[in-house]
Scaffold this active site. Structure first.
Site, short mmCIF file in Angstrom:
data_model
loop_
_atom_site.label_atom_id
_atom_site.label_comp_id
_atom_site.label_asym_id
_atom_site.label_seq_id
_atom_site.Cartn_x
_atom_site.Cartn_y
_atom_site.Cartn_z
N THR A 105 15.96 -36.48 -8.14
CA THR A 105 16.70 -37.40 -9.00
C THR A 105 18.14 -36.92 -9.18
O THR A 105 19.07 -37.70 -9.28
CB THR A 105 16.04 -37.50 -10.40
OG1 THR A 105 14.63 -37.69 -10.22
CG2 THR A 105 16.60 -38.63 -11.21
N ARG A 107 16.64 -29.02 -6.96
CA ARG A 107 16.21 -28.13 -8.05
C ARG A 107 14.98 -27.36 -7.64
O ARG A 107 14.02 -27.93 -7.15
CB ARG A 107 15.84 -28.95 -9.29
CG ARG A 107 17.07 -29.30 -10.04
CD ARG A 107 16.78 -29.68 -11.44
NE ARG A 107 17.90 -30.50 -11.84
CZ ARG A 107 17.89 -31.35 -12.82
NH1 ARG A 107 16.78 -31.50 -13.54
NH2 ARG A 107 18.95 -32.06 -13.13
N SER A 138 20.24 -28.66 -15.21
CA SER A 138 20.34 -29.50 -16.40
C SER A 138 19.62 -28.92 -17.61
O SER A 138 19.95 -27.84 -18.07
CB SER A 138 19.83 -30.89 -16.05
OG SER A 138 20.08 -31.79 -17.09
N HIS A 139 18.61 -29.62 -18.08
CA HIS A 139 17.90 -29.23 -19.30
C HIS A 139 16.76 -28.28 -19.03
O HIS A 139 16.06 -27.88 -19.95
CB HIS A 139 17.37 -30.49 -19.97
CG HIS A 139 16.62 -31.34 -18.98
ND1 HIS A 139 17.27 -32.06 -18.00
CD2 HIS A 139 15.31 -31.51 -18.77
CE1 HIS A 139 16.37 -32.66 -17.24
NE2 HIS A 139 15.17 -32.35 -17.68
N LYS A 165 23.97 -29.51 -6.96
CA LYS A 165 24.17 -30.93 -6.79
C LYS A 165 25.54 -31.14 -6.16
O LYS A 165 26.50 -30.45 -6.52
CB LYS A 165 24.13 -31.57 -8.18
CG LYS A 165 24.23 -33.05 -8.20
CD LYS A 165 23.77 -33.58 -9.53
CE LYS A 165 24.90 -33.55 -10.53
NZ LYS A 165 24.69 -34.47 -11.65
N ASP A 208 22.74 -30.74 -23.66
CA ASP A 208 21.80 -29.97 -22.84
C ASP A 208 22.49 -28.86 -22.05
O ASP A 208 23.67 -28.57 -22.25
CB ASP A 208 21.03 -30.90 -21.91
CG ASP A 208 21.90 -31.42 -20.78
OD1 ASP A 208 23.12 -31.59 -21.01
OD2 ASP A 208 21.38 -31.66 -19.67
N ASP A 248 23.81 -28.47 -19.09
CA ASP A 248 25.07 -28.70 -18.39
C ASP A 248 25.97 -29.71 -19.08
O ASP A 248 26.97 -30.14 -18.51
CB ASP A 248 24.79 -29.14 -16.94
CG ASP A 248 24.00 -30.43 -16.87
OD1 ASP A 248 23.16 -30.67 -17.77
OD2 ASP A 248 24.20 -31.20 -15.91
N ASP A 257 25.57 -32.92 -20.06
CA ASP A 257 25.63 -34.36 -19.81
C ASP A 257 24.69 -35.16 -20.71
O ASP A 257 24.84 -36.37 -20.83
CB ASP A 257 25.42 -34.70 -18.32
CG ASP A 257 24.12 -34.16 -17.76
OD1 ASP A 257 23.37 -33.51 -18.51
OD2 ASP A 257 23.87 -34.40 -16.56
N ARG A 258 23.72 -34.51 -21.35
CA ARG A 258 22.81 -35.25 -22.23
C ARG A 258 23.27 -35.12 -23.69
O ARG A 258 24.01 -34.20 -24.03
CB ARG A 258 21.39 -34.70 -22.14
CG ARG A 258 20.76 -34.93 -20.80
CD ARG A 258 19.32 -34.50 -20.81
NE ARG A 258 18.70 -34.88 -19.55
CZ ARG A 258 17.42 -35.00 -19.34
NH1 ARG A 258 16.57 -34.74 -20.32
NH2 ARG A 258 16.95 -35.36 -18.17
N THR A 304 15.97 -44.88 -12.08
CA THR A 304 16.27 -43.67 -12.83
C THR A 304 17.23 -42.77 -12.06
O THR A 304 17.08 -42.59 -10.86
CB THR A 304 14.95 -42.91 -13.09
OG1 THR A 304 14.15 -43.72 -13.94
CG2 THR A 304 15.20 -41.57 -13.75
N SER A 340 16.54 -40.94 -21.18
CA SER A 340 16.42 -39.49 -21.20
C SER A 340 17.65 -38.83 -21.81
O SER A 340 18.07 -37.77 -21.36
CB SER A 340 16.20 -38.99 -19.78
OG SER A 340 17.22 -39.50 -18.94
N LYS A 361 26.85 -38.81 -16.78
CA LYS A 361 26.64 -39.03 -18.20
C LYS A 361 27.37 -37.90 -18.93
O LYS A 361 27.67 -36.87 -18.34
CB LYS A 361 25.16 -39.07 -18.54
CG LYS A 361 24.34 -37.89 -18.04
CD LYS A 361 22.87 -38.20 -18.21
CE LYS A 361 22.01 -37.05 -17.72
NZ LYS A 361 21.17 -37.43 -16.57
N ARG A 418 5.35 -39.54 -16.01
CA ARG A 418 6.02 -40.05 -17.21
C ARG A 418 5.46 -41.44 -17.50
O ARG A 418 5.42 -42.31 -16.61
CB ARG A 418 7.52 -40.15 -16.99
CG ARG A 418 8.20 -38.82 -16.59
CD ARG A 418 9.67 -38.86 -16.96
NE ARG A 418 10.45 -37.81 -16.33
CZ ARG A 418 10.47 -36.53 -16.69
NH1 ARG A 418 9.67 -36.11 -17.67
NH2 ARG A 418 11.24 -35.65 -16.07
#
Ligand code: G1P
Ligand code: ZN
Length: 543
Positions: free
Chosen positions: A18, A22, A113-114, A126, A277, A279, A281-282, A344, A365, A376, A496
């Protein structure tokens, strides 16, 4: 400058998910693993000769070492210039901004990320394209193809570059520019928002707690909130980035940011609680006694964005990922602008933003952002909320309730079943997919299915089609359940299950979320025989 060509062999598992590649950190630390992937990116993008790249990451374990390797591989591939965050630090949105501002050829963002950080936790790489956004699907599949046939990579041999000071260094023909990670990002935020109004809000006694979760937003939040906007010292907590994020999950949701949510539900709650988060972005937004779901946050921000200078002329459209609730669609409808439903992952918003079809985007998310970058942006969302709060004489809770009275409320929750045996998860999804055509009209736990499909997206800009992006089941009475497998996990499969129930504007907006979703949850479990497949009924995480 000496350049070595190192013989290597493909790793089979370098398919970007996504959001980039990772893996467990130790996987990235294996000889040649990172090198292969980075070389494959150069191979898939026409080489590095004469190009400029941004490089930075969220500071997690292995960030510093990985950056040195990427600089050396970029040098060996003929890159002209790299722009690197001081100490290797760049939040993902700040990296996106630097890519755009400097008109570079792209960037390498190092983050999972998170996901937790550490030698036994997760790492990620990425590649973002020259528009500042995550590589689109066509490019990620070319990158994956390149990893499958790689035979060698090129790497320059020189001393590690000192990234501890802002300034410029040279190695062979490569210029390495080390930049302040916050400066340009802060300048961008100043252009977008009414900083005077937010400054006055804090000066008037408005209180806030921003939890940086020991991750990358610490320095940004200190400089912007406490430095520039005058919020009292102590507004930012856990503000020093650590390689292991203080051994926590840097994921801003009610599970992993529970101490903040508990504070916001207590008598000593400040006016606003927010978190970001790993990095940056959240984001999570919590008012005093009022948790704002990311889907609602997107809708409220879109409905009030005109209060911020950058958006005072109105929005061109709003995009949301498919599993995100329909709340923002109703705002778009009322504003008379386009509403887009994408798969997503932020990469699907890139074309819509580039084409000017949308101004604001969001995902359930905890991701919200706008056309100012192509990622984001956690702090952007917090600042837009602050701008709105500064302009409206209302609390977060009042704004939310008023929004529901105007547009209706979508009760919403995501249930994650983690570390599922991949075969079991695929069996559940395959069986459900095969049954889709027979579902409409049938009843499950008392709810009748109105429609069911496997979500497929045709990009309205370039016509590309992305299929199998999640199963949607619509029930009579305004409920929806969505099923999809995570594309960011590093261990087993994560199923999910996204649950949503619409309550009209004149309905009951005061119910407990999980209670309001019980009927949908029961129907969702029955429709996919969840217990039979997974051997359990309770999720690991409920957000
Ligand atoms: C998850 C989220 C998705 C987000 C991605 C990267 O992906 O669900 O919205 O874009 O992380 O932050 P998933 O694990 O579901 O594939
Ligand atoms: Zn993130």
């Amino acid at each position: 400058m000496t350049v070595s060509t190192v013989a290597t062999q493909p790793f089979e598992d370098q398919e970007p998910g996504t959001s980039g590649l990772r893996k467990k950190t130790r996987a990235f630390m294996q000889p040649n693993y990172l090198e292969n992937f980075v070389q494959a990116i150069f191979n898939a993008t026409g080489g590095g000769a004469g190009k400029t790249f941004v490089i930075g990451g969220d500071g997690r374990y292995f960030n510093a070492e990985a950056i040195q390797k990427i600089i050396k591989i970029a040098a060996a591939n003929g890159a002209a210039r790299v722009i690197v965050g001081k100490d290797g630090i760049l939040s993902t949105p700040a990296a996106s901004h630097l890519i755009r501002k400097n008109k570079t050829d792209g960037g390498f963002i190092l983050s999972a990320s998170h996901n937790p950080g550490g030698i036994d936790e997760d790492f990620g790489v990425k590649f973002n394209a020259s528009n500042g956004g995550p590589a689109p699907e066509g490019l990620t599949s070319r990158m994956f193809d390149a990893t499958k046939v790689i035979e060698s990579y090129a790497i320059a041999e020189f001393e590690d570059v000192d990234l501890g000071h802002v300034g410029t260094a040279g190695r062979g023909d490569l210029v390495i520019e080390t930049v302040d990670p916050v400066k340009d990002y802060l300048a961008l935020m100043e252009q977008l928002f009414d900083f005077d109004a937010i400054h006055a809000l804090f000066a008037g006694g408005f209180t806030m707690c921003f939890d940086a979760m020991h991750a990358v937003t610490g320095p940004y939040a200190h400089a912007i909130l406490e430095g520039r906007l005058g919020a009292p010292k102590g507004t930012v907590i856990n503000g020093v980035p650590r390689v292991d994020f203080g051994r926590g999950h840097p994921d801003p949701n009610p599970i992993w940011a529970k101490p903040l949510v508990d504070l916001m539900m207590s008598d000593s709650a400040p006016d606003l609680g927010a978190a970001s988060d790993g990095d940056g972005d959240r984001n999570m937004i919590v008012g005093r006694g009022a948790y704002v779901t990311p889907s609602d946050s997107l809708a409220v921000l879109a409905a009030n964005a005109h209060l911020a200078p950058a958006y005072s002329g109105g929005l061109t459209g709003i995009a949301r990922s498919m599993p995100t609730s329909g709340a923002s669609d109703r705002v778009a409808d009322r504003l008379g602008i386009g509403a887009y439903e994408t798969p997503t992952g932020w990469k699907f918003f890139g074309n819509l933003l580039d084409a000017g079809k949308v101004t604001i985007c969001g995902e359930e998310s905890a991701g919200t952002g706008s056309s100012h970058v192509r990622e984001k942006d956690g702090l952007w969302a917090v600042l837009l909320w602050l701008n709105i709060l500064a302009k409206r004489d209302s609390s977060v809770a009042e704004i939310l309730k008023e929004h529901w009275r105007a547009y209706g409320r979508d009760y919403y929750s995501r249930h994650d079943f983690e570390a599922v045996e991949p075969d079991r998860a695929s069996a559940l999804v395959d069986e459900l997919t095969r049954s889709l055509a027979d579902l409409p009209g049938r009843e499950f736990a008392g709810l009748r299915v109105r429609a069911a499909d496997q979500f497929s997206y045709r990009d309205p800009v370039d016509g590309s089609v992305s299929s199998n992006q999640g199963i949607r089941i619509f029930f009579e009475g305004g409920g929806r359940a969505v099923f999809r497998l995570s594309g960011t996990g590093t261990q087993g499969a994560t199923l999910r299950v996204y649950l949503e129930q619409f309550e009209p504007a004149d309905g009951d907006h005061e119910q407990d979320t999980q209670e309001a979703l019980k009927a949908i949850r029961n129907a969702a479990h029955e429709v996919c025989s969840l217990e039979a497949h997974l051997g359990r009924t309770e999720p690991d995480v409920r957000t």
